[in-house]
Design a protein around this motif. Structure first.
Motif, PDB file in Angstrom:
ATOM      1  N   UNK A  43       0.833  -1.206   0.000  1.00 33.38           N
ATOM      2  CA  UNK A  43       0.000   0.000   0.000  1.00 33.38           C
ATOM      3  C   UNK A  43       0.873   1.264   0.000  1.00 33.38           C
ATOM      4  N   UNK A  44       0.252   2.376  -0.388  1.00 34.23           N
ATOM      5  CA  UNK A  44       0.939   3.660  -0.389  1.00 34.23           C
ATOM      6  C   UNK A  44       0.615   4.405   0.912  1.00 34.23           C
ATOM      7  N   UNK A  45       1.617   4.851   1.663  1.00 35.19           N
ATOM      8  CA  UNK A  45       1.357   5.538   2.939  1.00 35.19           C
ATOM      9  C   UNK A  45       0.422   6.724   2.790  1.00 35.19           C
ATOM     10  N   UNK A  46       0.600   7.531   1.731  1.00 30.02           N
ATOM     11  CA  UNK A  46      -0.225   8.723   1.557  1.00 30.02           C
ATOM     12  C   UNK A  46      -1.700   8.371   1.363  1.00 30.02           C
ATOM     13  N   UNK A  47      -1.965   7.197   0.813  1.00 25.39           N
ATOM     14  CA  UNK A  47      -3.352   6.756   0.658  1.00 25.39           C
ATOM     15  C   UNK A  47      -3.900   6.237   1.976  1.00 25.39           C
ATOM     16  N   UNK A  48      -3.096   5.500   2.723  1.00 27.50           N
ATOM     17  CA  UNK A  48      -3.577   4.889   3.960  1.00 27.50           C
ATOM     18  C   UNK A  48      -3.916   5.932   5.024  1.00 27.50           C
ATOM     19  N   UNK A  49      -3.136   7.004   5.133  1.00 29.24           N
ATOM     20  CA  UNK A  49      -3.381   7.966   6.210  1.00 29.24           C
ATOM     21  C   UNK A  49      -4.697   8.714   6.011  1.00 29.24           C
ATOM     22  N   UNK A  50      -5.190   8.741   4.772  1.00 27.69           N
ATOM     23  CA  UNK A  50      -6.430   9.466   4.498  1.00 27.69           C
ATOM     24  C   UNK A  50      -7.622   8.544   4.258  1.00 27.69           C
TER      25      UNK A  50
END
Length: 382
Positions: free
Chosen positions: A76-83
């Motif tokens: 997964x991409x961190x920037x996607x997971x945090x949002x």
């Protein structure tokens, strides 16, 4: 950038003092560092801790994390997971076996901000990089001598606000501690008390009146009664108007929303779950409720505190965790300063990996001397 690997490191060491409140006490530190590794080699760091019982051996922690959490992170991409917003349904909405929730959020945000090349506070939209810190003793189980040493040192370091634990079965002891604190700190100090749910609503009102009549001004009273007794909290708020009611510490994001909607809080207490804190902080701003930043591991909450409106205070409780990182958050003259480094600015120290790592559970007699306390909390006065 996608997440391709993780690393778990278990730590166990002696605290430099017993910490606790009217309900609990703890003598040792049981901590695990979670490092999420991106395909470009960047690493996001978060910490999980168990206050009262040792964490399992490192291999077992890794096994549990790989089974319960890793499938939701791998690739997964961190920037996607945090949002990401998901609606909890059925068995998908459950607690983890180990307390990884905050560590995951912090590590993801650290990795996302590093990928963006920005300090986390800037990525969260902050216009400031510093905030006032108050000295919190976690002092309920300390002797008067140790209490005096701790808060006298805090005053000398430049702190201007101080929070002590109350809720003793003998209320005279609470009054005595307030009298003692007044002698130890500057004349214009601001004082908070934290009862950790020790009182009933009516009892809280009576005891707060006695504190006021004894000549003590309070900036706030924290968690005077049960967290979900919204009617009782409203009773305290409406009958002790000379001080503010700070609560919400023990509630999740949904509980904090309900607390604010019930009109049962003056100052909302939040902690270190970055995504949850920012979402709840947005709602608090919309409802006009000020926020305070409670204890966060290694003061990583400074980033959210700087980013949210109406946050005036960050809690600092003099716990000896600083040896875990290369450069802790700096607090100078009672002002906490967010690092001007990509991510949250904390990196696991080589000293900790070498000297404090404990892959297996140790008996307390095997822990040895505690690591040193925070060297960065200094005063430039005088």
């Amino acid at each position: 950038m996608r997440i391709v690997d993780f690393r778990i490191t278990r730590f166990q060491f002696a605290r430099d003092r017993v910490i606790g409140d009217s309900q609990v006490r703890a003598d040792d530190a049981h901590v695990v560092a979670l490092e999420l590794i991106g395909e470009n080699g960047l690493t996001g760091l978060g910490f999980a801790q168990s206050l009262f019982v040792p964490l399992p051996p490192e291999a077992e922690i890794e096994r549990i994390f790989r089974f319960e959490v890793w499938p939701t992170l791998e690739g997964e991409r961190p920037l996607a997971l945090v949002h990401r917003v998901a609606r909890p349904r059925g068995g998908n909405h459950r607690a983890l076996t180990l307390p990884f929730h905050e560590a995951i959020q912090v590590a993801l945000w650290d990795l996302a901000a590093k990928q963006a090349g920005m300090p986390l506070w800037q990525m969260l939209g902050a216009r400031r990089d510093r905030i006032k810190a108050y000295a919190s003793g976690l002092d309920f189980h300390l002797s008067d001598t140790d209490f005096a040493e701790l808060f006298g040192r805090a005053d000398a370091l430049g702190y201007t606000a101080f929070k002590i634990k109350v809720g003793h079965p003998d209320f005279e002891r609470d009054l005595h501690r307030l009298d003692l604190l007044k002698k130890l700190v500057r004349a214009d100090a601001q004082v908070m008390i934290d009862a950790n749910e020790a009182w009933s609503p009516k009892e809280a009102v009576v005891k707060l009146e006695r504190i006021r009549d004894a000549g003590h001004a309070l900036l706030w009273v924290e968690d005077p009664t049960l967290r979900n007794d919204f009617e009782g909290l409203r009773h305290i708020r409406h009958n002790a108007t000379w001080t503010a009611l700070n609560t919400g510490e023990y509630l999740d994001a949904s509980g904090k929303r309900a607390l604010m909607e019930a009109g049962a809080v003056d100052i909302l207490n939040v902690h270190g779950q970055v995504t949850d804190v920012m979402r709840v902080g947005w709602l608090a701003a919309d409802l006009g409720v000020p926020v305070s930043m409670g204890n966060t591991f290694l003061e990583v909450g400074v980033h959210c505190a700087c980013a949210l409106p109406d946050v005036e205070w960050l809690e600092y409780s003099f716990q000896n965790f600083d040896a875990l990182v290369e450069e802790p958050i700096a607090i100078v003259d009672g002002i906490a300063m967010a690092p001007d480094r990509p991510g949250h600015g904390l990196e696991l120290s080589e000293y900790a990996r070498r000297e404090l790592r404990r892959p297996d559970v140790l008996d307390r007699s095997e822990l040895g001397a505690p690591p040193l306390s925070k060297p960065a909390a200094v005063s430039t006065a005088g």
